[in-house]
Motif scaffolding. Structure first.
Motif, PDB file in Angstrom:
ATOM      1  N   GLN A  84       5.501  18.535 -15.055  1.00  0.00           N
ATOM      2  CA  GLN A  84       6.031  17.881 -16.173  1.00  0.00           C
ATOM      3  C   GLN A  84       7.403  17.683 -16.086  1.00  0.00           C
ATOM      4  N   VAL A  85       7.735  16.725 -15.149  1.00  0.00           N
ATOM      5  CA  VAL A  85       8.908  16.098 -14.771  1.00  0.00           C
ATOM      6  C   VAL A  85       8.721  14.522 -14.871  1.00  0.00           C
ATOM      7  N   SER A  86       9.572  13.725 -15.340  1.00  0.00           N
ATOM      8  CA  SER A  86       9.322  12.467 -15.152  1.00  0.00           C
ATOM      9  C   SER A  86       9.492  11.743 -13.885  1.00  0.00           C
ATOM     10  N   ILE A  87       8.883  10.617 -13.901  1.00  0.00           N
ATOM     11  CA  ILE A  87       8.779  10.094 -12.446  1.00  0.00           C
ATOM     12  C   ILE A  87      10.194   9.509 -12.235  1.00  0.00           C
ATOM     13  N   ARG A  88      10.977   8.917 -13.228  1.00  0.00           N
ATOM     14  CA  ARG A  88      12.201   8.360 -13.121  1.00  0.00           C
ATOM     15  C   ARG A  88      13.224   9.523 -12.366  1.00  0.00           C
ATOM     16  N   LYS A  89      13.106  10.818 -12.905  1.00  0.00           N
ATOM     17  CA  LYS A  89      13.805  11.790 -12.499  1.00  0.00           C
ATOM     18  C   LYS A  89      13.617  12.106 -10.954  1.00  0.00           C
ATOM     19  N   LEU A  90      12.096  11.935 -10.727  1.00  0.00           N
ATOM     20  CA  LEU A  90      11.724  12.591  -9.395  1.00  0.00           C
ATOM     21  C   LEU A  90      12.390  11.561  -8.228  1.00  0.00           C
ATOM     22  N   PHE A  91      12.398  10.515  -8.565  1.00  0.00           N
ATOM     23  CA  PHE A  91      12.602   9.159  -7.815  1.00  0.00           C
ATOM     24  C   PHE A  91      14.123   9.392  -7.499  1.00  0.00           C
ATOM     25  N   HIS A  92      14.943   9.653  -8.512  1.00  0.00           N
ATOM     26  CA  HIS A  92      16.287   9.814  -8.124  1.00  0.00           C
ATOM     27  C   HIS A  92      16.719  10.977  -7.457  1.00  0.00           C
ATOM     28  N   LYS A  93      15.880  12.185  -7.374  1.00  0.00           N
ATOM     29  CA  LYS A  93      16.011  13.229  -6.768  1.00  0.00           C
ATOM     30  C   LYS A  93      15.649  13.135  -5.353  1.00  0.00           C
ATOM     31  N   LEU A  94      14.629  12.121  -4.975  1.00  0.00           N
ATOM     32  CA  LEU A  94      14.009  12.184  -3.576  1.00  0.00           C
ATOM     33  C   LEU A  94      14.686  10.979  -3.007  1.00  0.00           C
ATOM     34  N   LYS A  95      15.660   9.894  -3.891  1.00  0.00           N
ATOM     35  CA  LYS A  95      16.200   8.834  -3.217  1.00  0.00           C
ATOM     36  C   LYS A  95      16.848   9.170  -2.089  1.00  0.00           C
ATOM     37  N   GLY A  96      18.028  10.024  -2.353  1.00  0.00           N
ATOM     38  CA  GLY A  96      18.851  10.436  -1.225  1.00  0.00           C
ATOM     39  C   GLY A  96      18.270  10.949  -0.204  1.00  0.00           C
ATOM     40  N   PRO A  97      17.557  12.016   0.020  1.00  0.00           N
ATOM     41  CA  PRO A  97      16.911  12.627   1.101  1.00  0.00           C
ATOM     42  C   PRO A  97      15.805  11.534   1.825  1.00  0.00           C
ATOM     43  N   PHE A  98      15.447  10.708   1.107  1.00  0.00           N
ATOM     44  CA  PHE A  98      14.594   9.551   1.634  1.00  0.00           C
ATOM     45  C   PHE A  98      15.166   8.770   2.422  1.00  0.00           C
ATOM     46  N   LEU A  99      16.538   8.002   1.958  1.00  0.00           N
ATOM     47  CA  LEU A  99      17.494   7.480   2.659  1.00  0.00           C
ATOM     48  C   LEU A  99      18.043   7.729   4.039  1.00  0.00           C
ATOM     49  N   VAL A 111       0.751  -1.269  -0.088  1.00  0.00           N
ATOM     50  CA  VAL A 111      -0.038  -0.054  -0.078  1.00  0.00           C
ATOM     51  C   VAL A 111       0.795   1.183  -0.025  1.00  0.00           C
ATOM     52  N   SER A 112       1.867   1.307   0.668  1.00  0.00           N
ATOM     53  CA  SER A 112       2.703   2.533   0.669  1.00  0.00           C
ATOM     54  C   SER A 112       3.543   2.711  -0.447  1.00  0.00           C
ATOM     55  N   CYS A 113       3.795   1.640  -1.114  1.00  0.00           N
ATOM     56  CA  CYS A 113       4.568   1.620  -2.613  1.00  0.00           C
ATOM     57  C   CYS A 113       3.531   2.276  -3.447  1.00  0.00           C
ATOM     58  N   PHE A 114       2.468   1.945  -3.402  1.00  0.00           N
ATOM     59  CA  PHE A 114       1.358   2.325  -4.396  1.00  0.00           C
ATOM     60  C   PHE A 114       0.845   3.729  -4.145  1.00  0.00           C
ATOM     61  N   CYS A 115       1.023   4.141  -2.956  1.00  0.00           N
ATOM     62  CA  CYS A 115       0.524   5.610  -2.594  1.00  0.00           C
ATOM     63  C   CYS A 115       1.701   6.570  -3.076  1.00  0.00           C
ATOM     64  N   ILE A 116       3.065   6.167  -2.733  1.00  0.00           N
ATOM     65  CA  ILE A 116       4.011   6.648  -3.182  1.00  0.00           C
ATOM     66  C   ILE A 116       4.155   7.069  -4.702  1.00  0.00           C
ATOM     67  N   LEU A 117       3.777   5.939  -5.594  1.00  0.00           N
ATOM     68  CA  LEU A 117       3.967   6.153  -7.129  1.00  0.00           C
ATOM     69  C   LEU A 117       2.819   7.060  -7.439  1.00  0.00           C
ATOM     70  N   PHE A 118       1.413   6.857  -6.588  1.00  0.00           N
ATOM     71  CA  PHE A 118       0.439   7.845  -7.249  1.00  0.00           C
ATOM     72  C   PHE A 118       0.927   9.224  -6.903  1.00  0.00           C
ATOM     73  N   VAL A 119       1.327   9.419  -5.517  1.00  0.00           N
ATOM     74  CA  VAL A 119       1.838  11.001  -5.505  1.00  0.00           C
ATOM     75  C   VAL A 119       2.759  11.474  -6.604  1.00  0.00           C
ATOM     76  N   ALA A 129       3.223  10.333  -9.444  1.00  0.00           N
ATOM     77  CA  ALA A 129       2.687  10.348 -10.705  1.00  0.00           C
ATOM     78  C   ALA A 129       1.780  11.826 -10.794  1.00  0.00           C
ATOM     79  N   GLY A 130       1.178  12.205  -9.748  1.00  0.00           N
ATOM     80  CA  GLY A 130       0.476  13.654  -9.672  1.00  0.00           C
ATOM     81  C   GLY A 130       1.563  14.735  -9.852  1.00  0.00           C
ATOM     82  N   VAL A 131       2.789  14.505  -9.111  1.00  0.00           N
ATOM     83  CA  VAL A 131       3.726  15.740  -9.311  1.00  0.00           C
ATOM     84  C   VAL A 131       4.386  15.713 -10.547  1.00  0.00           C
ATOM     85  N   SER A 132       4.520  14.522 -11.175  1.00  0.00           N
ATOM     86  CA  SER A 132       5.230  14.269 -12.613  1.00  0.00           C
ATOM     87  C   SER A 132       4.279  15.105 -13.547  1.00  0.00           C
ATOM     88  N   VAL A 133       2.847  14.827 -13.384  1.00  0.00           N
ATOM     89  CA  VAL A 133       2.020  15.622 -14.475  1.00  0.00           C
ATOM     90  C   VAL A 133       1.762  17.151 -14.194  1.00  0.00           C
TER      91      VAL A 133
END
Length: 297
Positions: free
Chosen positions: A279-294, A262-270, A272-276
């Motif tokens: 206008q930034v790809s989800i892949r790029k958002l993931f790489h930017k948030l990976k460091g601060p998240f860890l 459920v957590s992974c689904f919610c993260i992907l949903f959020v 996706a909303g920010v990406s739309v």
């Protein structure tokens, strides 16, 4: 001075948000602000696996070597006291940490308005997402773990009982939520007090500083306690095996896997909303948030 207040606010905000504790020093007519990044430790997933394996090893060794009355005495004289101490530590720390951290977060959110943002929108969005997550959790829980009470018809007496349960978020006094570790009541009290401090503003500056300082102390204590979690978790797993309550351990895995999905689904949903919206790809958002998240983890 105002500079000292701003520095103290910065320290409290960083410690609350990402667990970093800045250190300030003055020497040679220079002000120095040092932020030490935490040392890279064991991967959290690997740490959990090692903890579980250690607990299973303790359980298997105990059940192999100790049997009968000796096992009962070992449980009563060793394992249960350790377990009870851990529960007492969690109870005494959880309430104050939650209370003062929420108030500090409210104080930090109010500063968004000072920088041209909308703090009310930020707080409202926080509660909206919290409400949505609670609804999702209830729906998923009912789907996988249906309760007979959910299917019962609502009589007038039962409706009154449900309303009573909802209104239990209002504490009967100031201290009982801390003693009972009642999280909903602590959140309500912290939200009300944080809002009052923000509205009063500079007239309650000293009290706000005290709240921030207590929050910093509480987070430091919580960090020390978090380092003990793997050891006590291993003891808990061993205790469950010693007492032949492995059904509880097996049931926990189902809840954890469902929560992870459920957590992974919610993260992907959020994302996706920010990406739309941006206008930034989800892949790029993931790489930017990976460091601060860890880093936060």
């Amino acid at each position: 001075s105002s500079e000292e207040n701003e520095l103290e606010d910065l320290c409290s905000s960083l410690l609350t948000a990402v667990g970093l504790s800045p250190q300030y020093s003055y020497s040679g007519h220079r002000n120095t602000l040092r932020i030490s990044l935490p040392a890279v430790g064991i991967n959290p997933v690997l740490k959990i696996v090692l903890t579980i394996l250690g607990g299973i090893l303790i359980g298997l060794i105990g059940t192999t070597i100790i049997t009968g009355e000796s096992m009962e005495r070992a449980v009563d004289m060793v394992m249960n006291p350790i377990y009870n101490v851990w529960i007492r530590i969690l109870n005494i720390m959880s309430g104050p940490v939650i209370f003062f951290m929420v108030i500090t977060t409210m104080l930090d959110a109010w500063k968004i308005s000072e920088r041209g943002g909308d703090s009310r929108f930020t707080v409202a969005r926080y509660f909206q997402f919290s409400f949505i997550m609670v609804i999702i959790a209830l729906v998923v829980a009912e789907w996988f773990y249906p309760l007979s009470t959910m299917k019962a018809s609502l009589s007038g007496v039962r409706a009154t009982g449900i309303m009573d349960q909802i209104l239990q978020i209002i504490p009967k006094d100031f201290f009982s939520p801390f003693v009972e570790s009642n999280t909903p009541q602590l959140l309500v009290m912290a939200f009300v007090l944080g809002s009052a401090l923000n509205i009063i503003g500079s007239q309650a500056r000293n009290l706000s500083r005290i709240v921030r300082q207590i929050n910093m102390v509480g987070l430091q204590l919580a960090e020390w306690i978090s380092k003990l979690v793997p050891y006590f978790a291993a003891v808990l797993v061993g205790l469950e095996i010693w007492q032949k309550r492995t059904l509880t351990l097996r049931g926990m895995w189902g809840c954890l896997l469902i929560a992870l999905a459920v957590s992974c689904f919610c993260i992907l949903f959020v994302l996706a909303g920010v990406s739309v919206k941006k206008q930034v790809s989800i892949r790029k958002l993931f790489h930017k948030l990976k460091g601060p998240f860890l880093l936060t983890m």
